[in-house]
Design a protein around this motif. Sequence first.
Motif, PDB file in Angstrom:
ATOM      1  N   GLY A 288       0.814  -1.209   0.000  1.00 24.10           N
ATOM      2  CA  GLY A 288       0.000   0.000   0.000  1.00 24.10           C
ATOM      3  C   GLY A 288       0.841   1.249   0.000  1.00 24.10           C
ATOM      4  N   THR A 289       0.217   2.350  -0.383  1.00 24.78           N
ATOM      5  CA  THR A 289       0.856   3.652  -0.441  1.00 24.78           C
ATOM      6  C   THR A 289       0.147   4.612   0.504  1.00 24.78           C
ATOM      7  N   SER A 290       0.911   5.432   1.198  1.00 30.39           N
ATOM      8  CA  SER A 290       0.342   6.423   2.110  1.00 30.39           C
ATOM      9  C   SER A 290       0.999   7.774   1.873  1.00 30.39           C
ATOM     10  N   ALA A 291       0.303   8.831   2.264  1.00 32.26           N
ATOM     11  CA  ALA A 291       0.845  10.187   2.227  1.00 32.26           C
ATOM     12  C   ALA A 291       1.214  10.600   3.643  1.00 32.26           C
ATOM     13  N   VAL A 292       2.338  11.294   3.781  1.00 33.67           N
ATOM     14  CA  VAL A 292       2.840  11.660   5.104  1.00 33.67           C
ATOM     15  C   VAL A 292       3.193  13.141   5.135  1.00 33.67           C
ATOM     16  N   LEU A 293       2.710  13.846   6.150  1.00 34.03           N
ATOM     17  CA  LEU A 293       3.094  15.223   6.425  1.00 34.03           C
ATOM     18  C   LEU A 293       3.868  15.251   7.735  1.00 34.03           C
ATOM     19  N   ASP A 294       4.976  15.978   7.782  1.00 32.69           N
ATOM     20  CA  ASP A 294       5.749  16.023   9.019  1.00 32.69           C
ATOM     21  C   ASP A 294       6.273  17.424   9.279  1.00 32.69           C
TER      22      ASP A 294
ATOM     23  N   THR B 256      12.925  20.272  21.485  1.00 28.88           N
ATOM     24  CA  THR B 256      12.589  19.909  20.110  1.00 28.88           C
ATOM     25  C   THR B 256      11.210  19.264  20.098  1.00 28.88           C
ATOM     26  N   ALA B 257      10.340  19.758  19.213  1.00 28.93           N
ATOM     27  CA  ALA B 257       9.016  19.164  19.017  1.00 28.93           C
ATOM     28  C   ALA B 257       8.921  18.685  17.583  1.00 28.93           C
ATOM     29  N   ASN B 258       8.452  17.457  17.398  1.00 35.70           N
ATOM     30  CA  ASN B 258       8.263  16.945  16.041  1.00 35.70           C
ATOM     31  C   ASN B 258       7.030  16.061  15.985  1.00 35.70           C
ATOM     32  N   GLY B 259       6.480  15.938  14.794  1.00 35.26           N
ATOM     33  CA  GLY B 259       5.288  15.126  14.628  1.00 35.26           C
ATOM     34  C   GLY B 259       5.025  14.824  13.175  1.00 35.26           C
ATOM     35  N   ASP B 260       4.147  13.863  12.942  1.00 36.54           N
ATOM     36  CA  ASP B 260       3.764  13.539  11.570  1.00 36.54           C
ATOM     37  C   ASP B 260       2.344  12.992  11.539  1.00 36.54           C
ATOM     38  N   VAL B 261       1.740  13.127  10.380  1.00 38.46           N
ATOM     39  CA  VAL B 261       0.417  12.577  10.113  1.00 38.46           C
ATOM     40  C   VAL B 261       0.524  11.701   8.878  1.00 38.46           C
ATOM     41  N   SER B 262       0.140  10.432   9.008  1.00 34.38           N
ATOM     42  CA  SER B 262       0.160   9.487   7.890  1.00 34.38           C
ATOM     43  C   SER B 262      -1.272   9.171   7.483  1.00 34.38           C
ATOM     44  N   ILE B 263      -1.558   9.351   6.191  1.00 28.40           N
ATOM     45  CA  ILE B 263      -2.919   9.165   5.668  1.00 28.40           C
ATOM     46  C   ILE B 263      -2.901   7.987   4.698  1.00 28.40           C
ATOM     47  N   SER B 264      -3.647   6.933   5.024  1.00 24.67           N
ATOM     48  CA  SER B 264      -3.626   5.709   4.223  1.00 24.67           C
ATOM     49  C   SER B 264      -5.036   5.297   3.829  1.00 24.67           C
ATOM     50  N   ASP B 265      -5.125   4.661   2.683  1.00 28.09           N
ATOM     51  CA  ASP B 265      -6.376   4.055   2.227  1.00 28.09           C
ATOM     52  C   ASP B 265      -6.004   2.939   1.255  1.00 28.09           C
ATOM     53  N   ASN B 266      -5.562   1.800   1.827  1.00 33.94           N
ATOM     54  CA  ASN B 266      -5.043   0.706   1.009  1.00 33.94           C
ATOM     55  C   ASN B 266      -5.234  -0.618   1.737  1.00 33.94           C
TER      56      ASN B 266
ATOM     57  N   THR C 273      -5.980   7.321   9.377  1.00 35.29           N
ATOM     58  CA  THR C 273      -5.105   8.477   9.532  1.00 35.29           C
ATOM     59  C   THR C 273      -4.461   8.388  10.905  1.00 35.29           C
ATOM     60  N   VAL C 274      -3.127   8.302  10.931  1.00 35.31           N
ATOM     61  CA  VAL C 274      -2.383   8.087  12.174  1.00 35.31           C
ATOM     62  C   VAL C 274      -1.573   9.335  12.486  1.00 35.31           C
ATOM     63  N   ALA C 275      -1.762   9.895  13.673  1.00 39.15           N
ATOM     64  CA  ALA C 275      -1.016  11.072  14.118  1.00 39.15           C
ATOM     65  C   ALA C 275      -0.038  10.674  15.215  1.00 39.15           C
ATOM     66  N   SER C 276       1.185  11.198  15.134  1.00 41.46           N
ATOM     67  CA  SER C 276       2.217  10.905  16.121  1.00 41.46           C
ATOM     68  C   SER C 276       2.966  12.180  16.461  1.00 41.46           C
ATOM     69  N   GLY C 277       3.447  12.288  17.696  1.00 44.68           N
ATOM     70  CA  GLY C 277       4.212  13.460  18.092  1.00 44.68           C
ATOM     71  C   GLY C 277       5.169  13.140  19.221  1.00 44.68           C
ATOM     72  N   ALA C 278       6.234  13.930  19.330  1.00 43.06           N
ATOM     73  CA  ALA C 278       7.222  13.741  20.391  1.00 43.06           C
ATOM     74  C   ALA C 278       7.773  15.090  20.823  1.00 43.06           C
ATOM     75  N   VAL C 279       8.188  15.166  22.085  1.00 45.62           N
ATOM     76  CA  VAL C 279       8.845  16.349  22.636  1.00 45.62           C
ATOM     77  C   VAL C 279      10.141  15.893  23.295  1.00 45.62           C
ATOM     78  N   HIS C 280      11.251  16.563  22.944  1.00 46.24           N
ATOM     79  CA  HIS C 280      12.578  16.219  23.448  1.00 46.24           C
ATOM     80  C   HIS C 280      13.134  17.385  24.261  1.00 46.24           C
ATOM     81  N   LEU C 281      13.827  17.076  25.345  1.00 47.12           N
ATOM     82  CA  LEU C 281      14.587  18.058  26.099  1.00 47.12           C
ATOM     83  C   LEU C 281      16.034  17.593  26.132  1.00 47.12           C
ATOM     84  N   THR C 282      16.926  18.368  25.498  1.00 45.98           N
ATOM     85  CA  THR C 282      18.328  17.956  25.397  1.00 45.98           C
ATOM     86  C   THR C 282      19.247  19.108  25.778  1.00 45.98           C
ATOM     87  N   THR C 283      20.494  18.757  26.073  1.00 44.81           N
ATOM     88  CA  THR C 283      21.515  19.753  26.345  1.00 44.81           C
ATOM     89  C   THR C 283      22.797  19.357  25.638  1.00 44.81           C
TER      90      THR C 283
END
Length: 252
Positions: free
Chosen positions: A46-52, A66-76, A82-92
């Motif tokens: 299957g093929t999906s579209a991803v926004l990040d 650092t904040a990052n995330g993505d949305v994967s949109i599938s129909d296969n 539609t799957v949403a994911s996100g993460a928050v990082h604290l680094t030095t």
Amino acid sequence: MNTKLFATAALIAAAVSAPAFAQNVGSVGAAVNYTDLNTRLGGADGTSAVLDGSVAIPLQGAWTVTANGDVSISDNDLSDETVASGAVHLTTKIGDTVRVGGFTALSRPSNDTLWAVGAEAQKYLDKVTLTGLVAYGQSNDLDADLYSVRGEARYFVSDNFRLNAGAGWSRIDTNVNADLWDVNAGGEYKFANSGWSTFAKYTHAESKDLAKLNSDAVRVGVRYTFGGSLKDRDRAGADLATASDLFGFGVR
């Protein structure tokens, strides 16, 4: 609509608006992902579209959020979600050559809720970035514990041309325990005098415990970087792992 989808969309919108803050570094991207998955029970593709989106925001001293995330949109055949994911990082940063810290992440795959915490470190050499992380997570609906160890090497042919390769081990502990291994390779090239780049990534994953799962995935896309070059983005901490990177059961 799922609130986590709104949360990730808000994160991406924040990244888009981040150029207003000159000290921030990050990116937004769009890609197409093709996955071919086979098990002893059969196969599907299957093929999906991803926004990040991602943004690294410097704090007091050497600290960065650092904040990052993505949305994967599938129909296969593999998924129609539609799957949403996100993460928050604290680094030095320790000096100019080491970054250490931790993160928390949330994802919503297959009508499940998956959360994770972990620790990460990066070593910066002249043209190479070495990354390692360990993560622990839980799947609420499956009542499963998840573990992961991952590593990656990035080589900068130039400040705007990166090659990368990585590998990871993941384990799921539930009624049936399973190990999964994955390897990946890819690259990104940023066009001269432009914020735009193109990227590609190949990932192979397999597990003897999950019905002899064998998966190959290819992702190609475009990305807009703000705040500097690809190497600047990397060294600012804007390219840390996403929630969908962590356990190998999904392909970024």
